[in-house]
Design a protein around this motif. Structure first.
Motif, PDB file in Angstrom:
ATOM      1  N   ARG A 120     -35.008  20.375 -32.621  1.00 29.39           N
ATOM      2  CA  ARG A 120     -34.350  19.081 -32.849  1.00 29.39           C
ATOM      3  C   ARG A 120     -33.018  19.371 -33.534  1.00 29.39           C
ATOM      4  O   ARG A 120     -32.981  19.950 -34.629  1.00 29.39           O
ATOM      5  N   PHE A 121     -31.919  18.983 -32.890  1.00 29.81           N
ATOM      6  CA  PHE A 121     -30.599  19.217 -33.455  1.00 29.81           C
ATOM      7  C   PHE A 121     -30.378  18.290 -34.646  1.00 29.81           C
ATOM      8  O   PHE A 121     -30.463  17.070 -34.516  1.00 29.81           O
ATOM      9  N   LEU A 122     -30.121  18.883 -35.806  1.00 30.52           N
ATOM     10  CA  LEU A 122     -29.896  18.114 -37.019  1.00 30.52           C
ATOM     11  C   LEU A 122     -28.410  17.946 -37.326  1.00 30.52           C
ATOM     12  O   LEU A 122     -28.005  16.913 -37.852  1.00 30.52           O
ATOM     13  N   ALA A 123     -27.626  18.970 -37.032  1.00 31.07           N
ATOM     14  CA  ALA A 123     -26.186  18.900 -37.301  1.00 31.07           C
ATOM     15  C   ALA A 123     -25.476  19.935 -36.450  1.00 31.07           C
ATOM     16  O   ALA A 123     -26.014  20.995 -36.151  1.00 31.07           O
ATOM     17  N   ARG A 124     -24.235  19.602 -36.076  1.00 30.15           N
ATOM     18  CA  ARG A 124     -23.384  20.567 -35.390  1.00 30.15           C
ATOM     19  C   ARG A 124     -21.935  20.144 -35.541  1.00 30.15           C
ATOM     20  O   ARG A 124     -21.627  18.962 -35.589  1.00 30.15           O
ATOM     21  N   GLY A 125     -21.087  21.135 -35.689  1.00 23.35           N
ATOM     22  CA  GLY A 125     -19.670  20.874 -35.845  1.00 23.35           C
ATOM     23  C   GLY A 125     -19.082  21.720 -36.962  1.00 23.35           C
ATOM     24  O   GLY A 125     -19.691  22.676 -37.428  1.00 23.35           O
ATOM     25  N   LEU A 126     -17.897  21.345 -37.403  1.00 20.75           N
ATOM     26  CA  LEU A 126     -17.241  22.048 -38.502  1.00 20.75           C
ATOM     27  C   LEU A 126     -17.783  21.529 -39.827  1.00 20.75           C
ATOM     28  O   LEU A 126     -18.102  20.341 -39.948  1.00 20.75           O
ATOM     29  N   PRO A 127     -17.882  22.390 -40.844  1.00 22.23           N
ATOM     30  CA  PRO A 127     -18.368  21.943 -42.151  1.00 22.23           C
ATOM     31  C   PRO A 127     -17.468  20.860 -42.742  1.00 22.23           C
ATOM     32  O   PRO A 127     -16.247  20.901 -42.582  1.00 22.23           O
ATOM     33  N   ALA A 128     -18.078  19.920 -43.428  1.00 21.29           N
ATOM     34  CA  ALA A 128     -17.316  18.897 -44.154  1.00 21.29           C
ATOM     35  C   ALA A 128     -16.646  19.516 -45.372  1.00 21.29           C
ATOM     36  O   ALA A 128     -15.600  19.050 -45.824  1.00 21.29           O
ATOM     37  N   ALA A 129     -17.246  20.579 -45.910  1.00 19.93           N
ATOM     38  CA  ALA A 129     -16.694  21.312 -47.053  1.00 19.93           C
ATOM     39  C   ALA A 129     -17.255  22.724 -47.024  1.00 19.93           C
ATOM     40  O   ALA A 129     -18.356  22.953 -46.544  1.00 19.93           O
ATOM     41  N   ALA A 130     -16.485  23.681 -47.533  1.00 18.47           N
ATOM     42  CA  ALA A 130     -16.931  25.072 -47.641  1.00 18.47           C
ATOM     43  C   ALA A 130     -16.488  25.589 -49.000  1.00 18.47           C
ATOM     44  O   ALA A 130     -15.350  25.363 -49.408  1.00 18.47           O
ATOM     45  N   PHE A 131     -17.379  26.287 -49.707  1.00 17.04           N
ATOM     46  CA  PHE A 131     -17.090  26.751 -51.057  1.00 17.04           C
ATOM     47  C   PHE A 131     -17.334  28.250 -51.187  1.00 17.04           C
ATOM     48  O   PHE A 131     -18.037  28.846 -50.387  1.00 17.04           O
ATOM     49  N   GLU A 132     -16.772  28.819 -52.235  1.00 18.66           N
ATOM     50  CA  GLU A 132     -16.920  30.232 -52.574  1.00 18.66           C
ATOM     51  C   GLU A 132     -16.543  31.092 -51.377  1.00 18.66           C
ATOM     52  O   GLU A 132     -15.396  31.068 -50.960  1.00 18.66           O
ATOM     53  N   GLU A 133     -17.458  31.821 -50.776  1.00 17.07           N
ATOM     54  CA  GLU A 133     -17.141  32.665 -49.622  1.00 17.07           C
ATOM     55  C   GLU A 133     -17.303  31.912 -48.296  1.00 17.07           C
ATOM     56  O   GLU A 133     -17.190  32.507 -47.225  1.00 17.07           O
ATOM     57  N   GLY A 134     -17.602  30.621 -48.356  1.00 19.12           N
ATOM     58  CA  GLY A 134     -17.805  29.832 -47.146  1.00 19.12           C
ATOM     59  C   GLY A 134     -16.543  29.728 -46.317  1.00 19.12           C
ATOM     60  O   GLY A 134     -15.441  29.645 -46.843  1.00 19.12           O
ATOM     61  N   VAL A 135     -16.721  29.743 -45.014  1.00 22.46           N
ATOM     62  CA  VAL A 135     -15.614  29.648 -44.075  1.00 22.46           C
ATOM     63  C   VAL A 135     -15.884  28.444 -43.180  1.00 22.46           C
ATOM     64  O   VAL A 135     -17.022  28.207 -42.766  1.00 22.46           O
ATOM     65  N   ALA A 136     -14.859  27.696 -42.882  1.00 20.61           N
ATOM     66  CA  ALA A 136     -15.006  26.513 -42.037  1.00 20.61           C
ATOM     67  C   ALA A 136     -15.135  26.943 -40.574  1.00 20.61           C
ATOM     68  O   ALA A 136     -14.155  27.003 -39.838  1.00 20.61           O
ATOM     69  N   GLU A 137     -16.357  27.252 -40.155  1.00 17.57           N
ATOM     70  CA  GLU A 137     -16.658  27.677 -38.797  1.00 17.57           C
ATOM     71  C   GLU A 137     -17.641  26.704 -38.164  1.00 17.57           C
ATOM     72  O   GLU A 137     -18.485  26.129 -38.853  1.00 17.57           O
ATOM     73  N   ARG A 138     -17.519  26.546 -36.862  1.00 21.16           N
ATOM     74  CA  ARG A 138     -18.455  25.686 -36.143  1.00 21.16           C
ATOM     75  C   ARG A 138     -19.874  26.179 -36.397  1.00 21.16           C
ATOM     76  O   ARG A 138     -20.177  27.367 -36.239  1.00 21.16           O
ATOM     77  N   THR A 139     -20.748  25.267 -36.784  1.00 24.84           N
ATOM     78  CA  THR A 139     -22.121  25.608 -37.142  1.00 24.84           C
ATOM     79  C   THR A 139     -23.077  24.624 -36.477  1.00 24.84           C
ATOM     80  O   THR A 139     -22.768  23.444 -36.337  1.00 24.84           O
ATOM     81  N   THR A 140     -24.234  25.132 -36.079  1.00 22.94           N
ATOM     82  CA  THR A 140     -25.288  24.291 -35.511  1.00 22.94           C
ATOM     83  C   THR A 140     -26.562  24.516 -36.325  1.00 22.94           C
ATOM     84  O   THR A 140     -26.909  25.653 -36.635  1.00 22.94           O
ATOM     85  N   LEU A 141     -27.243  23.429 -36.662  1.00 22.06           N
ATOM     86  CA  LEU A 141     -28.505  23.485 -37.405  1.00 22.06           C
ATOM     87  C   LEU A 141     -29.576  22.814 -36.554  1.00 22.06           C
ATOM     88  O   LEU A 141     -29.449  21.637 -36.201  1.00 22.06           O
TER      89      LEU A 141
END
Length: 97
Positions: free
Chosen positions: A36-57
């Protein structure tokens, strides 16, 4: 049996058309394995070592279901369609509690 979460991060997208073709094929496999797809797309926010990359959950009934989806012939075909069109990072984690 605890649920599982498939986290797919696209580090690099070289060919958006092949990524779209992969997503159509791969998405059908996920659904067929109870995903069941819960989320997909670019992050609304990224912190510390986080990178704004397309992600699917994607949520699965179990780790076994998620791994079976990945190893299935239909998903392996989707990966062939994707080829070198993207560099990705996939993790399957078990839900806590």
């Amino acid at each position: 049996m605890p649920k599982a979460y498939w986290i797919n991060t696209f580090r690099v997208i070289r060919d958006p058309d092949r990524v779209a073709a992969y997503a159509e094929l791969g998405g059908a496999v996920m659904l067929a394995h109870g995903g069941r797809f819960l989320a997909r797309g670019l992050p609304a926010a990224a912190f510390e070592e986080g990178v704004a990359e397309r992600t699917t959950l994607i949520e699965f009934p179990s780790v076994e279901d998620a791994v079976a989806a990945y190893r299935s012939p239909a998903y392996q075909h989707a990966l062939t369609v994707l080829g070198d069109a993207a560099v990705r990072d996939i993790r399957i984690i078990e839900a806590s509690g």
